[in-house]
Design an enzyme around this catalytic site. Sequence first.
Site, short mmCIF file in Angstrom:
data_model
loop_
_atom_site.label_atom_id
_atom_site.label_comp_id
_atom_site.label_asym_id
_atom_site.label_seq_id
_atom_site.Cartn_x
_atom_site.Cartn_y
_atom_site.Cartn_z
N ASP A 118 0.83 -1.20 0.00
CA ASP A 118 0.00 0.00 0.00
C ASP A 118 0.87 1.25 0.00
O ASP A 118 0.63 2.20 -0.76
CB ASP A 118 -0.92 -0.01 1.23
CG ASP A 118 -1.82 1.22 1.29
OD1 ASP A 118 -2.68 1.36 0.41
OD2 ASP A 118 -1.63 2.03 2.21
N GLU A 128 -1.83 -5.54 -3.75
CA GLU A 128 -0.87 -4.78 -2.94
C GLU A 128 0.26 -5.70 -2.47
O GLU A 128 1.44 -5.32 -2.50
CB GLU A 128 -1.57 -4.15 -1.74
CG GLU A 128 -2.51 -3.01 -2.10
CD GLU A 128 -3.25 -2.48 -0.88
OE1 GLU A 128 -3.52 -1.27 -0.85
OE2 GLU A 128 -3.56 -3.27 0.03
#
Length: 245
Positions: free
Chosen positions: A59, A131
């Site tokens: 992220d 991610e």
Amino acid sequence: MSKLSRERLSDLEKFQENHIKYHFNNIELLNTALTHSSYANESQDKSVKYNERLEFLGDSVLDLIVSEALFKDHIDYPEGKLTETRSQLVCEPSFAYAADELHISEYLLLGKGEKLHGGMNKKSLKADAFEALCAAIYLDRGYDFLYNYILERFGNEVKKLLSKNELFIDYKTKLQEYYNKKYKIVLKYEIVREEGPDHDKTFYVNIKAKNKVLSEGRGKNKKQAEQDAAKIALEKIEKCTKKNI
């Protein structure tokens, strides 16, 4: 470290060869990125690693990559426009879309319970796995490689969306802009409850305009729940507007 079966190694090889077009130096990183916590929790092998830590790293790395790319490619964008565009790219819908493009869910290890509840089709799980995959590539080959990989794989698609103004909608921003213009009120988001086990929580969020509750949304994390609540509030406003026309 858990030993990967021949079948799993074969699947990971297919994923690398046919979909991501990248071969890992450390195959364990890829396997971890494609392992959900529900699978690890049900496994008798307690050494099985799952992707939540990689998701955390991914992220942040993706946020930096998108920020750098926007800064370099859009020198005419002011700070506010850069922030808005980044929020529309670094979000669950865009990451879930990228996961589908890479066929991630076909190779994601899930627990039996999660499979029964439609885990393969959950946007949140797809986005998390994307991610995690990006974090795995980052650890395997470094930032510069991942930066170029993301731009080569998704850059043209993003440019098309930008030119058509069809990026993923930031409902929170749209709702706040409406209330700024009409009422000069700053909206407040409040978590009202959480449901489910720690590894698979659902968050419920209220939006308040002063003391009035506008709507309630839910999601697998706070950001998703806030966006859902804002979307519902905007839909209510749109319905009321149509009735008054």
